[in-house]
Design an enzyme around this catalytic site. Structure first.
Site, PDB file in Angstrom:
ATOM      1  N   THR A  18       0.835  -1.200   0.000  1.00 14.28           N
ATOM      2  CA  THR A  18       0.000   0.000   0.000  1.00 14.28           C
ATOM      3  C   THR A  18       0.874   1.256   0.000  1.00 14.28           C
ATOM      4  OG1 THR A  18      -1.545  -1.254   1.391  1.00 14.28           O
ATOM      5  CG2 THR A  18      -1.968   1.099   1.147  1.00 14.28           C
ATOM      6  N   ARG A  22       7.815  -2.664   2.824  1.00 19.26           N
ATOM      7  CA  ARG A  22       7.970  -2.720   4.281  1.00 19.26           C
ATOM      8  C   ARG A  22       8.293  -4.136   4.705  1.00 19.26           C
ATOM      9  NH1 ARG A  22       3.145   0.998   6.561  1.00 19.26           N
ATOM     10  NH2 ARG A  22       3.730   2.788   5.267  1.00 19.26           N
ATOM     11  N   SER A 113       6.184   3.983   8.570  1.00 20.16           N
ATOM     12  CA  SER A 113       5.039   4.732   9.078  1.00 20.16           C
ATOM     13  C   SER A 113       4.754   4.436  10.543  1.00 20.16           C
ATOM     14  CB  SER A 113       3.824   4.442   8.186  1.00 20.16           C
ATOM     15  OG  SER A 113       2.747   5.247   8.541  1.00 20.16           O
ATOM     16  N   HIS A 114       3.603   3.857  10.810  1.00 16.22           N
ATOM     17  CA  HIS A 114       3.147   3.636  12.185  1.00 16.22           C
ATOM     18  C   HIS A 114       3.594   2.287  12.732  1.00 16.22           C
ATOM     19  CE1 HIS A 114       0.584   2.198   9.061  1.00 16.22           C
ATOM     20  NE2 HIS A 114       0.123   1.275   9.886  1.00 16.22           N
ATOM     21  N   LYS A 126      10.181   3.935   0.219  1.00 20.89           N
ATOM     22  CA  LYS A 126       9.146   4.271  -0.748  1.00 20.89           C
ATOM     23  C   LYS A 126       9.694   5.307  -1.722  1.00 20.89           C
ATOM     24  CE  LYS A 126       5.655   6.958   0.443  1.00 20.89           C
ATOM     25  NZ  LYS A 126       4.387   7.533   0.893  1.00 20.89           N
ATOM     26  N   ASP A 277       1.981  10.132  13.658  1.00 24.80           N
ATOM     27  CA  ASP A 277       2.619   8.812  13.621  1.00 24.80           C
ATOM     28  C   ASP A 277       4.111   8.873  13.313  1.00 24.80           C
ATOM     29  OD1 ASP A 277       2.415   9.506  10.942  1.00 24.80           O
ATOM     30  OD2 ASP A 277       2.276   7.416  10.310  1.00 24.80           O
ATOM     31  N   ASP A 279       6.093   8.750  10.723  1.00 29.72           N
ATOM     32  CA  ASP A 279       6.626   9.637   9.690  1.00 29.72           C
ATOM     33  C   ASP A 279       5.799  10.914   9.547  1.00 29.72           C
ATOM     34  OD1 ASP A 279       4.526   8.084   8.746  1.00 29.72           O
ATOM     35  OD2 ASP A 279       5.175   8.221   6.669  1.00 29.72           O
ATOM     36  N   ASP A 281       2.695  11.643   8.887  1.00 31.77           N
ATOM     37  CA  ASP A 281       1.651  11.900   7.886  1.00 31.77           C
ATOM     38  C   ASP A 281       0.253  11.600   8.432  1.00 31.77           C
ATOM     39  OD1 ASP A 281       1.973   9.177   7.856  1.00 31.77           O
ATOM     40  OD2 ASP A 281       2.109   8.983   5.676  1.00 31.77           O
ATOM     41  N   ARG A 282       0.163  10.970   9.595  1.00 33.41           N
ATOM     42  CA  ARG A 282      -1.171  10.704  10.167  1.00 33.41           C
ATOM     43  C   ARG A 282      -1.473  11.698  11.278  1.00 33.41           C
ATOM     44  NH1 ARG A 282      -2.450   4.281  10.416  1.00 33.41           N
ATOM     45  NH2 ARG A 282      -1.715   3.832   8.314  1.00 33.41           N
ATOM     46  N   THR A 344      -7.796   2.145  -1.161  1.00 31.47           N
ATOM     47  CA  THR A 344      -6.966   2.503  -0.013  1.00 31.47           C
ATOM     48  C   THR A 344      -5.536   2.818  -0.450  1.00 31.47           C
ATOM     49  OG1 THR A 344      -8.293   1.169   1.461  1.00 31.47           O
ATOM     50  CG2 THR A 344      -6.020   1.566   2.144  1.00 31.47           C
ATOM     51  N   GLU A 363      -8.421   9.508   4.580  1.00 30.88           N
ATOM     52  CA  GLU A 363      -8.630   8.085   4.794  1.00 30.88           C
ATOM     53  C   GLU A 363      -9.033   7.871   6.245  1.00 30.88           C
ATOM     54  OE1 GLU A 363      -6.222   5.209   2.309  1.00 30.88           O
ATOM     55  OE2 GLU A 363      -4.678   6.481   3.158  1.00 30.88           O
ATOM     56  N   GLU A 364      -9.767   6.778   6.459  1.00 35.65           N
ATOM     57  CA  GLU A 364     -10.220   6.466   7.815  1.00 35.65           C
ATOM     58  C   GLU A 364      -9.057   6.139   8.747  1.00 35.65           C
ATOM     59  OE1 GLU A 364      -9.505   3.208   8.780  1.00 35.65           O
ATOM     60  OE2 GLU A 364      -8.735   2.886   6.752  1.00 35.65           O
ATOM     61  N   LYS A 376      -0.373  12.555   2.681  1.00 36.93           N
ATOM     62  CA  LYS A 376      -1.197  13.003   3.794  1.00 36.93           C
ATOM     63  C   LYS A 376      -0.289  13.728   4.777  1.00 36.93           C
ATOM     64  CE  LYS A 376      -1.118   8.350   5.691  1.00 36.93           C
ATOM     65  NZ  LYS A 376      -1.447   7.129   4.950  1.00 36.93           N
TER      66      LYS A 376
HETATM   67  C1  G1P Z   1      -2.886   1.277   5.877  1.00 38.42           C
HETATM   68  C2  G1P Z   1      -4.149   2.104   5.887  1.00 38.42           C
HETATM   69  C3  G1P Z   1      -4.217   2.963   4.641  1.00 38.42           C
HETATM   70  C4  G1P Z   1      -2.961   3.818   4.531  1.00 38.42           C
HETATM   71  C5  G1P Z   1      -1.729   2.943   4.614  1.00 38.42           C
HETATM   72  C6  G1P Z   1      -0.459   3.765   4.651  1.00 38.42           C
HETATM   73  O1  G1P Z   1      -2.872   0.423   4.754  1.00 38.42           O
HETATM   74  O2  G1P Z   1      -5.282   1.286   5.996  1.00 38.42           O
HETATM   75  O3  G1P Z   1      -5.368   3.752   4.691  1.00 38.42           O
HETATM   76  O4  G1P Z   1      -2.941   4.527   3.326  1.00 38.42           O
HETATM   77  O5  G1P Z   1      -1.775   2.141   5.804  1.00 38.42           O
HETATM   78  O6  G1P Z   1      -0.411   4.635   5.744  1.00 38.42           O
HETATM   79  P1  G1P Z   1      -3.294  -1.123   4.819  1.00 38.42           P
HETATM   80  O7  G1P Z   1      -2.442  -1.775   5.882  1.00 38.42           O
HETATM   81  O8  G1P Z   1      -4.727  -1.156   5.235  1.00 38.42           O
HETATM   82  O9  G1P Z   1      -3.056  -1.659   3.436  1.00 38.42           O
HETATM   83 ZN    ZN Z   2       2.643   7.312   8.292  1.00 36.37          ZN
END
Ligand code: G1P
Ligand code: ZN
Length: 543
Positions: A18, A22, A113-114, A126, A277, A279, A281-282, A344, A363-364, A376
């Protein structure tokens, strides 16, 4: 100094998910693993000779080492210049900002990221293109195809750079500039938001806590909130980036940012709380004793956008990922602008933003942003809220309640089943796909299925089609259940179940969320057989 050409062999599974590639740090530490992927990126780019590359990461374990390797490979590849954030740091939004501001060819962001960091945690890489956004699938698939045939990579044998000193140097004929990671980004924020009103808000005694979660947002939040906007020292907590994020999961949601949520519910709670988070972006937005869902946050920012200098002229459209609640759709309808529903992942917003079709996106998963960059942006969302709070003089809770009263409330929750057996998760999704045709018209726990499909998206700008983006059940009252497998996890499979129930009646806006969604939770289990197939009787994480 010389350019070395080293023999290597392909690694299986270097397919970007996504949001980039990773893997566990231990996977990235294998000899040649990172180098192979970087060479595959470079081999997939056309016309990069002599151009500028921006490079930085969220500071997690392995970040500095990876930066040194990538700079030396960029020199071997013939880039003209590399811009590196001091200390190897650049938040994902700041990297996007730097690519755009400096007219770079692209950039590489090092982050998972998170996901947790440290030697036993995760690492990620990335590639972002010249618009500042994540490479589209066409490029990520070309990179992946290249990883499968790679036989050699090229790297300069130059000595390590001093990453901590701002300034210019050269490496094997390539220019290197170490830049302050915050300056460009802070200037962009100052141009978008009404800093004077926000400064006046803090001067009136408005209180806030920003939890940096020991990730990369801390330095940005400190400069902008405390130095530029006059928030009292100490407003930013956990503001020092650490290689292992202090052992925590740097994910700003009520589960992983539980300390902030507890503080916001305590007697000392400030007016406003926020977290970001790994990096940066959240974002998570919290009022006093009042959590805001990311889907509601997007809808509320859209309604109030014209109160903010950067969006004074109005918004052209909104884009949200398919599982994100439809709260934003109602706002778009009221504003008379389109709302786009994308798969997504932020990469799907890039074309809409470039074409001027969407101004705000969300995004949620605690992500929101706009056309100011192509990622983001956590700190941006916090400043947007501060700007709205400053000019309306209202509290977070009042703004949200007024929103629900006008548009209705979209009760929303995501249930994650992490590290599920991959075969069981694939079988669950295959079984669901097999049932889709028979579901419409059926009534389950009082909900009648109006539509059941496997979401496919046709990009309105370039016509590209992305299939199998999540199973969606839409009910006759607008409620929805969505199932998809994560594309960012690094262990087994993660099943995500997204639940949304629409409630127009303000007298029914005070239910506990999980209670309001209990019927849909039962539908999800009945249709997908979650407990039976995964042997999990409750989600690992509920947000
Ligand atoms: C998850 C989130 C998605 C976001 C992505 C990167 O991806 O659900 O909205 O863009 O992290 O931060 P997923 O693990 O669901 O593929
Ligand atoms: Zn992030």
């Amino acid at each position: 100094m010389a350019i070395l050409t080293l023999a290597t062999q392909p690694f299986a599974g270097q397919r970007p998910g996504t949001s980039g590639l990773r893997k566990k740090v231990s996977v990235f530490r294998q000899p040649h693993y990172l180098e192979n992927f970087v060479q595959s990126i470079f081999d997939s780019l056309e016309g990069s000779a002599g151009q500028t590359l921006v490079l930085g990461g969220d500071g997690r374990f392995h970040n500095r080492h990876a930066i040194q390797i990538i700079v030396r490979m960029a020199a071997a590849h013939g880039f003209g210049k590399v811009l590196v954030g001091r200390g190897g740091l650049l938040s994902t939004p700041a990297l996007s900002c730097a690519i755009r501001k400096h007219g770079a060819f692209g950039g590489i962001v090092l982050s998972a990221s998170h996901n947790p960091g440290g030697p036993d945690g995760d690492f990620g890489i990335k590639y972002n293109i010249g618009n500042g956004g994540p490479a589209p699938e066409k490029i990520t698939e070309a990179i992946y195809a290249r990883t499968a045939t790679l036989a050699q990579y090229r790297i300069s044998d130059a000595a390590d750079l001093d990453l901590d000193r701002i300034g210019h140097t050269t490496l094997d004929g390539m220019q290197v500039e170490i830049i302050d990671p915050v300056t460009d980004y802070a200037e962009l924020m100052r141009d978008l938001f009404d800093f004077e009103s926000i400064r006046a808000l803090f001067a009136r005694g408005f209180t806030m806590r920003f939890d940096g979660m020991h990730a990369v947002s801390g330095p940005y939040a400190k400069v902008i909130l405390e130095d530029m906007l006059g928030a009292p020292a100490g407003t930013v907590t956990n503001g020092e980036p650490l290689e292992d994020f202090g052992g925590h999961h740097p994910d700003p949601n009520p589960v992983n940012a539980a300390e902030l949520i507890a503080y916001m519910a305590s007697a000392q709670a400030p007016d406003f709380g926020a977290a970001s988070d790994g990096d940066a972006d959240r974002n998570m937005i919290v009022g006093r004793r009042f959590d805001v869902t990311p889907s509601d946050s997007l809808a509320i920012l859209a309604v109030h956008a014209t109160r903010v200098p950067g969006y004074r002229a109005g918004i052209a459209g909104i884009a949200r990922s398919m599982p994100t609640s439809t709260a934003a759709d109602r706002v778009a309808a009221a504003l008379g602008v389109p709302c786009y529903e994308t798969p997504t992942g932020w990469k799907f917003f890039g074309n809409l933003l470039d074409a001027g079709m969407a101004t705000l996106c969300g995004e949620e998963s605690y992500g929101s942003g706009s056309l100011h960059i192509r990622e983001k942006d956590g700190v941006w969302a916090v400043l947007f809220w501060l700007n709205v709070l400053a000019v309306t003089g209202k509290s977070v809770e009042t703004l949200v309640r007024e929103h629900w009263a006008r548009f209705g409330r979209n009760y929303y929750s995501r249930h994650d089943y992490e590290a599920v057996d991959s075969a069981a998760a694939d079988a669950l999704m295959a079984n669901l796909r097999g049932k889709l045709a028979s579901l419409p018209g059926q009534t389950l726990h009082g909900y009648t299925v109006a539509l059941a499909d496997d979401f496919a998206y046709t990009d309105p700008v370039d016509g590209s089609v992305s299939r199998n983006q999540g199973i969606r059940l839409v009910f006759s009252d607008g409620s929805r259940v969505v199932f998809r497998l994560s594309g960012t996890g690094t262990e087994g499979a993660t099943l995500r179940v997204y639940l949304e129930r629409y409630e127009a009646d303000p007298a029914r806006h005070d239910m506990p969320t999980q209670h309001a969604l209990s019927g849909l939770i039962a539908v999800a289990d009945q249709v997908a057989g979650i407990a039976a197939r995964t042997d999990r009787h409750r989600p690992t994480v509920t947000t």
